[in-house]
Design a protein around this motif. Structure first.
Motif, short mmCIF file in Angstrom:
data_model
loop_
_atom_site.label_atom_id
_atom_site.label_comp_id
_atom_site.label_asym_id
_atom_site.label_seq_id
_atom_site.Cartn_x
_atom_site.Cartn_y
_atom_site.Cartn_z
N GLU A 170 -6.38 0.07 -1.08
CA GLU A 170 -5.97 -0.51 0.20
C GLU A 170 -5.14 0.46 1.04
OE1 GLU A 170 -3.56 -4.45 1.89
OE2 GLU A 170 -4.08 -4.28 -0.24
N GLN A 171 -4.26 1.23 0.39
CA GLN A 171 -3.38 2.13 1.15
C GLN A 171 -4.13 3.27 1.82
OE1 GLN A 171 -3.32 1.65 -2.14
NE2 GLN A 171 -2.70 3.45 -3.31
N PHE A 172 -5.39 3.50 1.43
CA PHE A 172 -6.17 4.58 2.03
C PHE A 172 -7.27 4.07 2.96
CE2 PHE A 172 -4.77 6.54 -2.06
CZ PHE A 172 -3.91 7.47 -1.51
N GLN A 173 -7.32 2.77 3.15
CA GLN A 173 -8.36 2.21 4.02
C GLN A 173 -7.99 2.39 5.49
OE1 GLN A 173 -9.36 -1.81 2.94
NE2 GLN A 173 -9.97 -1.25 0.86
N ILE A 174 -9.02 2.42 6.33
CA ILE A 174 -8.81 2.57 7.77
C ILE A 174 -9.19 1.28 8.48
CG2 ILE A 174 -9.33 5.04 7.63
CD1 ILE A 174 -12.02 4.39 9.06
N ASN A 175 -8.86 1.20 9.78
CA ASN A 175 -9.29 0.09 10.61
C ASN A 175 -9.80 0.66 11.94
OD1 ASN A 175 -6.93 0.79 12.01
ND2 ASN A 175 -5.73 -0.79 11.01
N ILE A 176 -10.22 -0.20 12.84
CA ILE A 176 -10.77 0.27 14.12
C ILE A 176 -9.75 1.08 14.92
CG2 ILE A 176 -11.61 -0.48 16.38
CD1 ILE A 176 -13.36 -2.49 15.00
N PRO A 177 -8.47 0.63 15.03
CA PRO A 177 -7.50 1.47 15.75
C PRO A 177 -7.37 2.88 15.18
CG PRO A 177 -6.61 -0.73 15.46
CD PRO A 177 -7.88 -0.67 14.66
N ILE A 178 -7.36 3.01 13.87
CA ILE A 178 -7.25 4.33 13.25
C ILE A 178 -8.50 5.16 13.56
CG2 ILE A 178 -7.22 5.55 11.03
CD1 ILE A 178 -5.44 3.33 9.95
N LEU A 179 -9.67 4.54 13.50
CA LEU A 179 -10.91 5.25 13.80
C LEU A 179 -10.94 5.72 15.25
CD1 LEU A 179 -13.71 6.23 13.00
CD2 LEU A 179 -14.59 3.93 13.52
N LEU A 180 -10.52 4.86 16.18
CA LEU A 180 -10.49 5.23 17.59
C LEU A 180 -9.51 6.38 17.84
CD1 LEU A 180 -10.58 1.74 19.33
CD2 LEU A 180 -12.41 3.43 19.26
#
Length: 209
Positions: A170-180
């Protein structure tokens, strides 16, 4: 004859014109171009994001001379023995006209009181910290990208995120804000509206056909 009192709209916005450096204004203009929004919209959004960012508030709190209520239940103490905050900007300055809703205007006023300074300086300080905060920039891009991308492209972004997160802690997962944010920084000097940048990036992955 009874004098009629003009009612004040409850949603009326209040103006604050922070004094900022040319360099900071250029950064706001660049973000404005990326998000396809005027500088004032970018400035207003970043100030509000900074107000709600605990990391930024904790950093600014080192300058508090009076108490500040971050939320209704969280108060940050100030130190009246601290020297008053000095504010010197080298070089030319500009004063973007920003307007805030009543709640946000009052929150900036409370922050200014805790800092023992003016609302103009408090808003400028929030802008400075927000433009250097990855979380604020990510949320800014997310806020405006939805106006530039259709449902299919947004869904493809979500699929990229889901695929990237497979098998990751979980601590290494990304989300849309991080991808953008990643896409934004990958543009480098080839700055372009975020919607076009995302479409080009997706085309490179074969997702935009």
């Amino acid at each position: 004859m009874e004098e009629r009192v003009r009612k004040v709209r409850s949603d009326k916005k209040m103006g604050i014109n922070p004094i900022i450096s040319i360099e900071l204004n250029d950064a706001l203009a660049r973000l404005g171009y990326v998000c396809d929004r005027p500088v004032k919209d970018i400035g207003e959004t970043l100030v509000v994001l900074a107000l709600n960012n605990r990391e930024i508030i904790n950093t600014i709190a080192r300058k508090f001379r009076r108490p500040y209520w971050y939320t209704d239940t969280i108060m940050i103490n100030g130190d009246p023995e601290l020297p008053k905050m000095k504010w010197v900007i080298q070089g030319d300055t500009v004063r973007p006209g920003l307007r805030f809703s009543q709640p946000h205007y009052e929150k900036i006023s409370e922050l200014a009181y805790a800092l023992d300074t003016s609302k103009i300086k408090a808003a400028a300080l929030l802008l400075i910290y927000a433009t250097h905060n990855e979380q604020c920039l990510s949320h800014l891009l997310t806020k405006y990208v939805k106006y530039q991308l259709d449902h299919r492209r947004m869904e493809n972004l979500r699929r990229v995120v889901d695929y990237t997160n497979q098998g990751k802690p979980e601590q290494f997962q990304i989300n849309i804000p991080i991808l953008l944010n990643h896409i934004y920084y990958c543009m480098g000097d080839n700055v372009k509206p975020i919607g076009k940048a995302v479409s080009k990036w997706m085309s490179g992955l074969g997702l935009d056909s």
